[in-house]
Design a protein around this motif. Structure first.
Motif, PDB file in Angstrom:
ATOM      1  N   ALA A  56     -22.647 -36.413  26.593  1.00 40.95           N
ATOM      2  CA  ALA A  56     -23.374 -35.216  26.191  1.00 40.95           C
ATOM      3  C   ALA A  56     -23.349 -34.158  27.281  1.00 40.95           C
ATOM      4  O   ALA A  56     -24.001 -33.129  27.159  1.00 40.95           O
ATOM      5  CB  ALA A  56     -24.811 -35.567  25.843  1.00 40.95           C
ATOM      6  N   GLY A  57     -22.612 -34.428  28.349  1.00 43.30           N
ATOM      7  CA  GLY A  57     -22.492 -33.433  29.403  1.00 43.30           C
ATOM      8  C   GLY A  57     -23.764 -33.239  30.212  1.00 43.30           C
ATOM      9  O   GLY A  57     -24.009 -32.160  30.723  1.00 43.30           O
ATOM     10  N   ARG A  58     -24.591 -34.290  30.329  1.00 37.51           N
ATOM     11  CA  ARG A  58     -25.826 -34.167  31.134  1.00 37.51           C
ATOM     12  C   ARG A  58     -25.582 -34.826  32.488  1.00 37.51           C
ATOM     13  O   ARG A  58     -25.488 -36.049  32.574  1.00 37.51           O
ATOM     14  CB  ARG A  58     -26.988 -34.848  30.412  1.00 37.51           C
ATOM     15  N   PHE A  59     -25.470 -34.014  33.507  1.00 31.62           N
ATOM     16  CA  PHE A  59     -25.132 -34.530  34.831  1.00 31.62           C
ATOM     17  C   PHE A  59     -26.236 -34.249  35.840  1.00 31.62           C
ATOM     18  O   PHE A  59     -26.796 -33.152  35.865  1.00 31.62           O
ATOM     19  CB  PHE A  59     -23.843 -33.885  35.344  1.00 31.62           C
ATOM     20  N   ALA A  60     -26.522 -35.246  36.699  1.00 29.21           N
ATOM     21  CA  ALA A  60     -27.323 -34.978  37.888  1.00 29.21           C
ATOM     22  C   ALA A  60     -26.433 -34.171  38.822  1.00 29.21           C
ATOM     23  O   ALA A  60     -25.271 -34.525  39.028  1.00 29.21           O
ATOM     24  CB  ALA A  60     -27.729 -36.282  38.542  1.00 29.21           C
ATOM     25  N   ARG A  61     -26.965 -33.066  39.346  1.00 30.83           N
ATOM     26  CA  ARG A  61     -26.113 -32.211  40.168  1.00 30.83           C
ATOM     27  C   ARG A  61     -26.375 -32.407  41.655  1.00 30.83           C
ATOM     28  O   ARG A  61     -25.532 -32.114  42.479  1.00 30.83           O
ATOM     29  CB  ARG A  61     -26.284 -30.757  39.774  1.00 30.83           C
ATOM     30  N   GLU A  62     -27.596 -32.871  41.980  1.00 34.64           N
ATOM     31  CA  GLU A  62     -27.831 -33.288  43.358  1.00 34.64           C
ATOM     32  C   GLU A  62     -28.901 -34.361  43.347  1.00 34.64           C
ATOM     33  O   GLU A  62     -29.642 -34.491  42.369  1.00 34.64           O
ATOM     34  CB  GLU A  62     -28.228 -32.111  44.250  1.00 34.64           C
ATOM     35  N   PHE A  63     -28.968 -35.121  44.427  1.00 34.16           N
ATOM     36  CA  PHE A  63     -29.927 -36.212  44.482  1.00 34.16           C
ATOM     37  C   PHE A  63     -31.338 -35.659  44.360  1.00 34.16           C
ATOM     38  O   PHE A  63     -31.696 -34.714  45.052  1.00 34.16           O
ATOM     39  CB  PHE A  63     -29.761 -37.007  45.775  1.00 34.16           C
ATOM     40  N   GLY A  64     -32.116 -36.240  43.472  1.00 31.41           N
ATOM     41  CA  GLY A  64     -33.500 -35.855  43.324  1.00 31.41           C
ATOM     42  C   GLY A  64     -33.737 -34.686  42.403  1.00 31.41           C
ATOM     43  O   GLY A  64     -34.873 -34.280  42.212  1.00 31.41           O
ATOM     44  N   ASP A  65     -32.691 -34.113  41.836  1.00 32.24           N
ATOM     45  CA  ASP A  65     -32.927 -32.993  40.921  1.00 32.24           C
ATOM     46  C   ASP A  65     -33.449 -33.547  39.586  1.00 32.24           C
ATOM     47  O   ASP A  65     -33.471 -34.760  39.372  1.00 32.24           O
ATOM     48  CB  ASP A  65     -31.673 -32.128  40.774  1.00 32.24           C
TER      49      ASP A  65
ATOM     50  N   GLN B  58     -34.137 -37.996  35.740  1.00 29.10           N
ATOM     51  CA  GLN B  58     -34.195 -38.444  34.352  1.00 29.10           C
ATOM     52  C   GLN B  58     -33.091 -39.444  34.015  1.00 29.10           C
ATOM     53  O   GLN B  58     -32.887 -39.773  32.861  1.00 29.10           O
ATOM     54  CB  GLN B  58     -34.079 -37.232  33.424  1.00 29.10           C
ATOM     55  N   GLY B  59     -32.382 -39.858  35.037  1.00 26.26           N
ATOM     56  CA  GLY B  59     -31.387 -40.899  34.791  1.00 26.26           C
ATOM     57  C   GLY B  59     -30.114 -40.399  34.146  1.00 26.26           C
ATOM     58  O   GLY B  59     -29.455 -41.118  33.418  1.00 26.26           O
ATOM     59  N   TRP B  60     -29.753 -39.145  34.409  1.00 28.76           N
ATOM     60  CA  TRP B  60     -28.536 -38.609  33.825  1.00 28.76           C
ATOM     61  C   TRP B  60     -27.310 -39.160  34.544  1.00 28.76           C
ATOM     62  O   TRP B  60     -27.403 -39.820  35.578  1.00 28.76           O
ATOM     63  CB  TRP B  60     -28.545 -37.080  33.888  1.00 28.76           C
ATOM     64  N   CYS B  61     -26.179 -38.811  34.000  1.00 20.74           N
ATOM     65  CA  CYS B  61     -24.902 -39.299  34.524  1.00 20.74           C
ATOM     66  C   CYS B  61     -24.696 -38.839  35.967  1.00 20.74           C
ATOM     67  O   CYS B  61     -25.013 -37.707  36.329  1.00 20.74           O
ATOM     68  CB  CYS B  61     -23.762 -38.787  33.655  1.00 20.74           C
TER      69      CYS B  61
ATOM     70  N   PRO C 223     -25.723 -50.453  41.355  1.00 22.32           N
ATOM     71  CA  PRO C 223     -25.887 -49.140  41.983  1.00 22.32           C
ATOM     72  C   PRO C 223     -26.204 -48.015  41.013  1.00 22.32           C
ATOM     73  O   PRO C 223     -27.198 -47.301  41.189  1.00 22.32           O
ATOM     74  CB  PRO C 223     -24.541 -48.924  42.679  1.00 22.32           C
ATOM     75  N   VAL C 224     -25.386 -47.841  39.980  1.00 17.62           N
ATOM     76  CA  VAL C 224     -25.607 -46.718  39.070  1.00 17.62           C
ATOM     77  C   VAL C 224     -26.968 -46.843  38.402  1.00 17.62           C
ATOM     78  O   VAL C 224     -27.675 -45.856  38.194  1.00 17.62           O
ATOM     79  CB  VAL C 224     -24.470 -46.638  38.027  1.00 17.62           C
ATOM     80  N   GLY C 225     -27.360 -48.114  38.118  1.00 18.78           N
ATOM     81  CA  GLY C 225     -28.633 -48.343  37.443  1.00 18.78           C
ATOM     82  C   GLY C 225     -29.816 -47.833  38.243  1.00 18.78           C
ATOM     83  O   GLY C 225     -30.827 -47.420  37.677  1.00 18.78           O
ATOM     84  N   ILE C 226     -29.696 -47.854  39.577  1.00 14.69           N
ATOM     85  CA  ILE C 226     -30.816 -47.393  40.390  1.00 14.69           C
ATOM     86  C   ILE C 226     -30.589 -45.996  40.937  1.00 14.69           C
ATOM     87  O   ILE C 226     -31.302 -45.548  41.832  1.00 14.69           O
ATOM     88  CB  ILE C 226     -31.095 -48.384  41.538  1.00 14.69           C
ATOM     89  N   GLY C 227     -29.575 -45.298  40.402  1.00 10.68           N
ATOM     90  CA  GLY C 227     -29.410 -43.891  40.745  1.00 10.68           C
ATOM     91  C   GLY C 227     -28.450 -43.615  41.877  1.00 10.68           C
ATOM     92  O   GLY C 227     -28.373 -42.495  42.363  1.00 10.68           O
TER      93      GLY C 227
END
Lengths: 404, 339, 398
Positions: C259-268, C273-276, C305-309
């Protein structure tokens, strides 16, 4: 003058009239859906084929069929061929309905019809838009047709003084009535030039405006002949055979010239090979042109032109050819290249059928109640039932209209 | 007795030079076409035109652009009929541009689809949106100037309040971009306007969210320079792909240069576009027309139109001739012969 | 691979009656009840992608009185792999090394030390020559004759070569042994090499990861014990059951990617919200492993790793982990694009409906028919006589 044009009279209701009224009502049902639920609920229109048969047939073919008035005005008033005068009034009536209902079809098809008046606002004018030119031309021409037709009403209402005043400047209206179709019929071809490669090279050419203009001419001739034959058969009236025969000849020559130009153009642009690839487009190309070739061949011997059935068949085939040409240009030859397909829905076909039915209904109603059809002798039918004799008489009568 | 062609022509000649008025238009069209001088001069791109550079080889098909576009333009999610049995509308899955979708990621697939950006047995992504043509057909054809080209940015803007819904723009666009909402009784034409229609949007939402820089926003001149830079480098060489907008704050995406086509798409074709495309597979496989001239088709229609109707001289002359003839002929007859 | 007469028949037991003498090995089950042990074996079968019926076979193999000897060679490593193995709970490490295998030599876990341990190793190798399983942990330095890592005065290079000669199977555990890992990272001062570069005459099974999931190692070992052959391997000699699929394909955050929902920096907000994590440099789209499917440390789902961000850094993938920069974008290695992508040309479904085709054909036919009737009448009779078909023809034709 009233002796020459007279209402037919008689009962309006007949079986064909009832059937056509039913068609018109069915069209009304679909139109209700179109306006309440949107175009998509009735039509197969898509972003690949944003224009369907409501444009391609109702408007583009419909107005070509409405060119009866155009060619008759051209022949009688500009080229001064008075012998065709008896055909003018019915032709103008047919044009009025052809164009009027074509205009209505456009309003049905317009996605945002409530803003349609924007076309008339000078500050929104786009001088580059062929469509604007076409639309304004058609709107103007409908007005012109109404003025051209108004003497019929004035006659009926006995408003002789107004009629005389009108006569004084009628020649300007008539000139406009020839200029405007010349403009917008050719522009209907120019409209497609912008499609570029999306329109098959079998049809795409800078000569499109020319071809559309010529096709308007021969379809105009054909519809005059067709209508005359139909009126004579349907209303049990004599056929103006001599006049129509001459007209058939002119039509055949125009058609022949068109065909030569058409094939030269396709060959010159190196697209003729496409006509042999067996595709739907190629088949439709040949259907379009072979119909025309046969039609011309049919009446090439002079004697054939005066045989009512050959004259009629020739006119029909030319109408079919012209119709296919225009539908080919607007639908068959157009490939948006995105996997889109188009075939009209039942709803679209019924609306088209309904509009044409309505047109014929109105035509019948008008000729029965207004002085439109030409009646040289009131007791003619009983005396001369044969068309050959009838045409002779008719020509003789019409001939008096020419200056000696 | 019967009128033949000879008599027809003779009749016209007899009526004088103006008698041929009806065929003047025909002749003029033919002449103009034959001479080839009827084409309107193509438009130049505005100096500060903006656009997008879409690099198919960078695209990962995440559709962030699609989602961001929907959000920015406030458009409804779309579920095509074939998907409706398993997709209940939670997942926006348009298959094409539509009245509710201004940009869409499509995929080219061939054979076993093993390798990205390869024409045979490969696949490639393609982002569709308005190309913002330098010489746009939609702007040329619109009868009510509902499509306009911004004189500064060159963005093709749609004015819904002017539009009459004739869909000529839909028909004429060589890229099939403008779309109409057929299922709405009060439907409108929709198309990408590079987010100039979205308040407080700095630049195109699709470029803003693209994680790889596959969709890049910027001045067209800069975009062309960037595209040429990529084309000039050897495949495999590192390149810092800008992300978001050219000259923006985003960290570049450092990745190797792929094997590109010989040139980027949109420099000259169809008069040039402000949205450019770079790809590893031939552009026609991505649905971009290659068999097209280097000028906009609008130059042809406008050329024909303005040749015939320049200052309305020709129609005026023809009308003059027609009026003369009609008047002369009417004088020869009794008024009763006229309707 | 190596014939071992004591191994049980590697076919699944057909009925519980065919169990080996499980109850006779109460002690051998390392405190597990019979029921728990069977559950473990069935779990291993599941990890291997086998039918649960194989659990019994595995149980029989694991409790076989003749436990296979394992020689564990530690080279340039951090002991992370061993630490990871120590945290396996089914079975626990002690049940593994005491009951299922005979871990005859492991520098960290040896009971003995120094000469004692070395001597035991040599004796075990001699006794089991051609039958023991060799495990390599860590990369092997080769520069200057391999002098940068020595054990008991011998270079690991020589140890590895020698041990491999008598091994029935060689398993390289961890990314260092599999690809070179951290020691082999640029500039690679010791010219560290993966085990497969040193041992070239035998297939080396790679269990990459930093550390690898212990169950991938255990499942491979038990597969070998059970079936007397190695599990199916991919072209990089990794067991296919564990490394056959892209992390990206099983990732629980995949819907966000789609769906194109990406975390763009750590903590944003997106990250919270657990985005990609793709845009943070997640290497999941180019890394093959089963991390999202089995998780780590038996604490439930999302324990990876991915599971915990934390973006995947591609430890199991040659040329990704320890090679590509942490925050560079991965190149998405989907073998085929998802079918849910629309094609460039999607054929529309608004074609001809039978009703519309019939209607159009009917109108055309009626027009032609009426025209023909009218024409033939015109040919024969006066036009005034043909009323009916006249109107008909006109309506249809126009």
């Amino acid at each position: 003058m009233t002796a020459r044009h007279a209402p037919l009279g008689g009962r309006f209701i007949s079986l064909p009239v009832v059937i056509m009224a039913l068609f018109a009502m069915v069209a009304g049902f679909y139109l209700y859906h179109r306006f309440v639920y949107g175009l998509g609920s009735v039509t197969n229109l898509s972003d690949g084929y944003p224009w369907g048969i409501w444009i391609a047939i109702d408007l583009v073919v419909g107005t070509a069929l409405g060119c009866a008035g155009y060619v008759m005005a051209l022949m009688v008033y500009i080229l001064n061929k008075g012998e065709y005068h008896p055909l003018v009034r019915p032709a103008i009536l047919a044009s009025l309905f052809g164009y009027g209902l074509g205009g209505i079809a456009v309003m049905i098809d317009l996605g945002r019809y409530w803003q349609g008046y924007n076309m008339m606002l000078p500050w929104l004018t786009n001088v580059n838009s062929v469509m604007l030119e076409t639309a304004l031309c058609i709107a103007a021409y409908i007005t012109v047709l109404m003025i051209e037709f108004s003497p019929v009403f004035l006659e009926r209402l006995g408003m002789t003084r107004v009629r005389e005043k009108l006569n004084r400047f009628l020649f300007i209206i008539i000139a406009l009535g020839v200029l405007l179709p010349t403009m917008h019929q050719s522009s209907m071809g120019t409209i497609l030039v912008v499609l570029g490669h999306q329109l098959s090279p079998l049809w795409q050419t800078p000569l499109l405006p020319l071809f559309f203009l010529i096709s308007a001419l021969f379809m105009g001739f054909a519809i005059v002949i067709f209508e005359a034959v139909m009126s004579s058969v349907g209303f049990r009236r004599p056929l103006e055979g001599e006049v129509l025969g001459k007209l058939t000849g002119i039509m055949a020559w125009v058609m022949l010239g068109y065909l030569v130009l058409r094939f030269l153009d396709v060959v010159y642009r190196g697209s003729f090979g496409l006509a042999f690839d067996g595709s739907t487009q190629a088949i439709m190309f040949w259907l379009e042109n072979l119909t025309a070739v046969i039609a011309v061949a049919l009446v090439l011997p002079k004697a054939n032109r005066f045989k009512p059935h050959l004259m009629f068949v020739c006119a029909c085939m030319i109408l079919v050819s012209g119709t296919i040409y225009r539908v080919n240009c607007y639908l068959v030859g157009y490939d948006p290249g995105d996997g889109f397909l188009y075939f009209p829905t039942v709803g679209e076909i019924m609306v088209t059928l309904g509009i044409f039915s309505l047109e014929i209904l109105l035509y019948i109603a008008f000729v029965k109640n207004l002085p439109i059809l030409h009646t040289p002798q009131s007791a003619y039918e009983e005396e001369h039932p044969h068309p050959a004799e009838a045409s002779g008489s008719a020509t003789g009568s019409a001939g008096t209209a020419r200056p000696a | 007795m019967a009128i033949n062609r000879r008599a027809f022509l003779k009749g016209m000649a007899a009526d004088g030079a103006a008698g041929a008025a009806a065929v003047v238009t025909i002749g003029a069209t033919g002449e103009a076409v034959a001479g080839g001088g009827f084409q309107r001069t193509p438009f130049e791109m505005p100096a500060d035109a903006v656009g997008l550079l879409y690099d198919s080889t960078l695209c990962i098909g995440c559709r962030a652009c699609q989602a961001a576009c929907k959000e920015a333009n406030g458009m409804a999610a779309e579920v095509p009929t074939p998907y409706q049995d398993w997709n209940e509308g939670l997942w926006d899955s348009p298959t094409d541009l539509s009245g509710d979708t201004l940009t869409v990621i499509q995929v080219y697939q061939d054979g076993n689809m093993a390798v990205k950006d390869r024409a045979e047995d490969g696949y490639a992504f393609m982002k569709r949106q308005c190309m913002h043509c330098t010489d746009a057909s939609c702007v040329s054809v619109c009868p009510v100037t509902a499509m306009t080209k911004d004189p500064v940015t060159g963005v093709v803007i749609h004015h819904e309040d002017r539009c009459i819904g004739c869909r000529y723009c839909v028909l004429s666009c060589p890229f099939g971009v403008p779309r109409y909402q057929y299922d709405d009784p009060f439907g409108a034409i929709t198309k990408c306007q590079l987010c100039t229609n979205v308040p407080d949007q700095e630049y195109s939402a699709c470029a803003m969210v693209c994680p790889t820089g596959a969709t890049l926003y910027g001045r067209v001149d800069d975009l062309k320079a960037e595209a040429r830079l990529r084309l000039a480098k050897d495949p495999g060489a590192e390149h810092a792909y800008p992300r978001g907008r050219i000259g923006g704050d985003n960290e570049p995406n450092v990745a190797p240069i792929p094997v590109y086509q010989d040139d980027f798409y949109g420099d000259n074709i169809l008069g040039g576009t402000q949205c450019l495309t770079l790809a590893g597979v031939p552009y026609d496989r991505l649905g971009l027309p290659l068999e097209a001239p280097d000028f906009s088709y609008a130059t042809l229609t406008e050329g024909i139109q303005h040749t015939l109707y320049r200052y309305m001289i020709l129609p005026a002359v023809v009308l003059g001739g027609l009026v003369t003839l009609a008047w002369r002929n009417s004088r020869r007859h009794k008024p009763e012969d006229w309707d | 691979m190596v014939g071992a007469a004591t191994r049980p028949d590697p076919r699944p037991a057909e009925s519980p009656d065919e169990f080996g003498d499980l109850d006779g090995y109460v002690g051998a089950l390392g405190g597990l009840t019979r029921r728990d042990f069977l559950k473990f074996c069935t779990g291993i079968a599941a990890t291997l992608g086998l039918s649960p019926a194989f659990g019994v076979t595995i149980a029989n193999a694991a409790t076989s009185p003749r436990r296979p000897p394992v020689i564990w060679i530690s080279a340039q490593e951090c002991t992370g792999c061993t630490e990871s193995l120590l945290r396996a709970y089914h079975p626990t490490i002690e049940s593994l090394i005491l009951d299922h295998i005979s871990l005859d030599y492991h520098e960290v876990l040896c009971a003995g030390a120094g000469h004692q341990a070395e001597e035991f190793k040599h004796r075990s190798m001699e006794e089991n020559w051609g039958q023991y399983v060799m495990v390599v942990d860590g990369s092997i330095p080769t520069r200057d004759g391999g002098i940068y890592c020595k054990i008991a005065g011998e270079t690991v290079l020589d140890i590895a070569r020698h041990t491999a000669e008598g091994a029935a199977a060689v398993i390289a555990i961890g990314s260092c042994a599999a690809w070179g890992g951290i020691p082999a990272s640029d500039p690679n001062p010791t010219d560290a090499r993966p085990a497969s570069d040193i041992i070239t005459d035998k297939p080396v099974v790679n269990i990459p990861g930093c550390p690898p999931n212990p169950y991938n190692f255990l499942a491979t070992v038990l597969h070998f014990l059970t079936f007397n052959e190695l599990p199916g391997l991919d072209e990089k000699n990794r067991p296919r059951f564990a490394y056959g699929r892209l992390i990206h394909e099983n990732c629980e955050r995949r819907p966000h990617f789609d769906a194109g929902r990406f975390a763009r920096e750590f903590g944003d907000p997106g990250h919270r919200q657990g985005w990609c994590l793709y845009q943070l440099g997640c290497k999941g789209p180019e890394t093959y492993a089963n991390c999202p499917a089995i998780g780590f440390n038996d604490v439930g789902e999302s324990a990876w790793p991915v599971g915990i961000g934390a973006p995947c850094f591609g430890c199991t993938e040659q040329g990704i982990g320890f090679t590509k920069s942490l925050h560079s974008l991965s190149s998405v290695q989907s073998l085929t694009p998802p079918t849910a992508f629309p094609r460039i040309v999607e054929t529309s479904d608004t074609g001809i409906t039978p009703a519309a085709a019939a209607l159009a054909a009917g109108i055309g036919g009626a027009a032609i028919g009426a025209g023909a009737v009218l024409a033939s009448r015109l040919a024969k009779h006066a036009p005034a006589e043909g009323e009916g078909p006249g109107n008909e023809g006109r309506r249809e034709d126009r």
